[in-house]
Design a protein around this motif. Sequence first.
Motif, mmCIF file in Angstrom:
data_model
loop_
_atom_site.group_PDB
_atom_site.id
_atom_site.type_symbol
_atom_site.label_atom_id
_atom_site.label_comp_id
_atom_site.label_asym_id
_atom_site.label_seq_id
_atom_site.Cartn_x
_atom_site.Cartn_y
_atom_site.Cartn_z
ATOM 1 N N TYR A 135 65.980 2.387 36.066
ATOM 2 C CA TYR A 135 66.648 1.037 35.455
ATOM 3 C C TYR A 135 66.108 -0.014 35.733
ATOM 4 O O TYR A 135 65.752 -0.887 35.011
ATOM 5 C CB TYR A 135 68.396 1.224 35.882
ATOM 6 C CG TYR A 135 68.788 -0.260 35.510
ATOM 7 C CD1 TYR A 135 69.288 -0.761 34.438
ATOM 8 C CD2 TYR A 135 68.930 -1.202 36.790
ATOM 9 C CE1 TYR A 135 69.540 -1.760 34.123
ATOM 10 C CE2 TYR A 135 69.629 -2.617 36.417
ATOM 11 C CZ TYR A 135 69.915 -2.622 34.945
ATOM 12 O OH TYR A 135 70.680 -3.984 34.849
ATOM 13 N N GLY A 136 65.642 -0.126 37.184
ATOM 14 C CA GLY A 136 65.110 -1.307 37.506
ATOM 15 C C GLY A 136 63.587 -1.524 36.971
ATOM 16 O O GLY A 136 63.234 -2.587 36.575
ATOM 17 N N ILE A 137 63.045 -0.562 36.749
ATOM 18 C CA ILE A 137 61.553 -0.593 36.173
ATOM 19 C C ILE A 137 61.704 -1.012 34.665
ATOM 20 O O ILE A 137 60.948 -1.784 34.193
ATOM 21 C CB ILE A 137 60.712 0.570 36.522
ATOM 22 C CG1 ILE A 137 60.333 0.473 38.322
ATOM 23 C CG2 ILE A 137 59.425 0.539 35.883
ATOM 24 C CD1 ILE A 137 59.578 1.765 38.557
ATOM 25 N N SER A 193 63.963 -2.497 33.405
ATOM 26 C CA SER A 193 64.345 -3.930 33.156
ATOM 27 C C SER A 193 63.113 -4.861 33.475
ATOM 28 O O SER A 193 63.163 -5.959 32.712
ATOM 29 C CB SER A 193 65.362 -4.558 34.432
ATOM 30 O OG SER A 193 66.599 -3.313 34.174
ATOM 31 N N LEU A 194 62.250 -4.561 34.349
ATOM 32 C CA LEU A 194 60.867 -5.329 34.347
ATOM 33 C C LEU A 194 60.425 -5.544 33.075
ATOM 34 O O LEU A 194 59.672 -6.454 32.666
ATOM 35 C CB LEU A 194 59.811 -4.521 35.334
ATOM 36 C CG LEU A 194 60.236 -4.557 36.886
ATOM 37 C CD1 LEU A 194 58.992 -3.886 37.494
ATOM 38 C CD2 LEU A 194 60.448 -5.964 37.214
ATOM 39 N N TYR A 245 61.960 -5.140 29.955
ATOM 40 C CA TYR A 245 62.935 -5.906 28.960
ATOM 41 C C TYR A 245 63.237 -7.343 29.664
ATOM 42 O O TYR A 245 63.387 -8.208 28.667
ATOM 43 C CB TYR A 245 63.929 -5.343 28.467
ATOM 44 C CG TYR A 245 65.349 -5.773 29.208
ATOM 45 C CD1 TYR A 245 66.066 -6.528 28.302
ATOM 46 C CD2 TYR A 245 65.762 -5.140 30.387
ATOM 47 C CE1 TYR A 245 67.267 -7.079 28.846
ATOM 48 C CE2 TYR A 245 67.012 -5.628 30.983
ATOM 49 C CZ TYR A 245 67.688 -6.511 30.247
ATOM 50 O OH TYR A 245 68.944 -7.000 30.577
ATOM 51 N N LEU A 246 62.806 -7.644 30.692
ATOM 52 C CA LEU A 246 62.988 -8.910 31.284
ATOM 53 C C LEU A 246 61.736 -9.683 30.912
ATOM 54 O O LEU A 246 61.664 -11.038 31.285
ATOM 55 C CB LEU A 246 63.377 -9.255 32.781
ATOM 56 C CG LEU A 246 64.828 -8.508 33.032
ATOM 57 C CD1 LEU A 246 64.981 -8.635 34.427
ATOM 58 C CD2 LEU A 246 65.806 -9.597 32.340
ATOM 59 N N GLY A 247 60.436 -9.037 30.484
ATOM 60 C CA GLY A 247 59.571 -9.778 30.301
ATOM 61 C C GLY A 247 58.493 -9.918 31.361
ATOM 62 O O GLY A 247 57.605 -10.888 31.326
#
Lengths: 205, 205
Positions: A161-163, A165-166, A168-170
Amino acid sequence: MSTSTRRARERANTRERIIEAALHVLETEGIAALTIRRIATDVEYSAPVVYQHFANKDALVLELVAYGHHLMLTEFRQAAQEPDTDRRMTRIASEYVRFAGEHPHLYQVMNDPVVDADERRRVAEPAIDVLKELLTTWSAAHDVVLADPDQACEILWGTLYGIASLSYLGNVGNDRARRLAEQALRAILLGWQTEALANGRPASS
Amino acid sequence: MSTSTRRARERANTRERIIEAALHVLETEGIAALTIRRIATDVEYSAPVVYQHFANKDALVLELVAYGHHLMLTEFRQAAQEPDTDRRMTRIASEYVRFAGEHPHLYQVMNDPVVDADERRRVAEPAIDVLKELLTTWSAAHDVVLADPDQACEILWGTLYGIASLSYLGNVGNDRARRLAEQALRAILLGWQTEALANGRPASS
DNA sequence: TAGGAAATCTAACGTCGTTAGGAACGAGTA
DNA sequence: TACTCGTTCCTAACGACGTTAGATTTCCTA
């Protein structure tokens, strides 16, 4: 009798159309465009009609979240067919991140804190279960006894999830995030393996 | 002359008070309560006054995000004082997750996709740099040559973010998330170590 | 064909971020 | 002291949001 079943069918049909319209708006224009009025317009109804099918906007969004997890689950199952035990794990990682990259807005909603935590956990469960199952077979294949498999699974899930997110958070591109996820998973598994090898005692103490 | 400086001082002061009020509302009542009117009321002004200090709500929120990272940075620096190289890394992990647990709403805003990606990355950079620095000294202390230290740092950052999110999204309690983060970090580092040991070639290929 | 339930619409409420326009204030100048 | 002018601040409003109430239309049934 037959008319009432037809009416029920029509009801279910418009409900489905609302969900599809909402999904289309979300995926193509992002969460900011996802308004009740907009969805209603797209299905050629007035806004209040939506409330005959969903208690409120959150309930409709939850439907999208559930669909998203369903979609992710099918891709997971596909990746799980990979015969090689190790490659299977990295493929899951890669697929997870790829999903986030291909459906950024849907992925965002799937992990949005505004949707109820219990509901979110509930709809995510099947996908997590696949990961758990894969982890179990992996640990069996490598004679790695995990002290707490649930905990280990949570670590993997959180890491993915964290990676993702990296991405899709740009912070990083999706391709790079996929490599990061694969490597993260590989490193964690290798760490557990060595830990189990070092002392006869179980890893992940 | 003196009056103009006094006016500037007063301006800066009310600006600061607005930020503080916003931070207080956010931390105590969550992001849903963070409205311009509410903030203005708390500093005993009318809503439009806020727009004399911030271009729009996003600009104000960005200030909170920057403050949050500043706060996190100071806690990071404190954890970085731990002499033992390995324990230092797990402490960073633990502190990261603890921060997310102690400031859930602030943490949420710090990683909210609505704030501009570039700005978000910019304000997060110092905290990431601390992690990068720690990772560098760790790899030196263990004779582990990382092929791509930036990539390795991104993996760690993403992992911490993901596991902390498990906590604030309500999947697991904060104490458990802290343990998960510590173990995840330990496993990853051990994996890299093993990889480097196995082949003389660098880890994280 | 009349009646009644179901489906649907228009209009509105309260809230949000945000802007326009004018009133009040306060410092420098005649 | 009176005037002026820029700054500061407020009230009122706009458009959009989620949501609800009430009227109106549609359509099956008796």
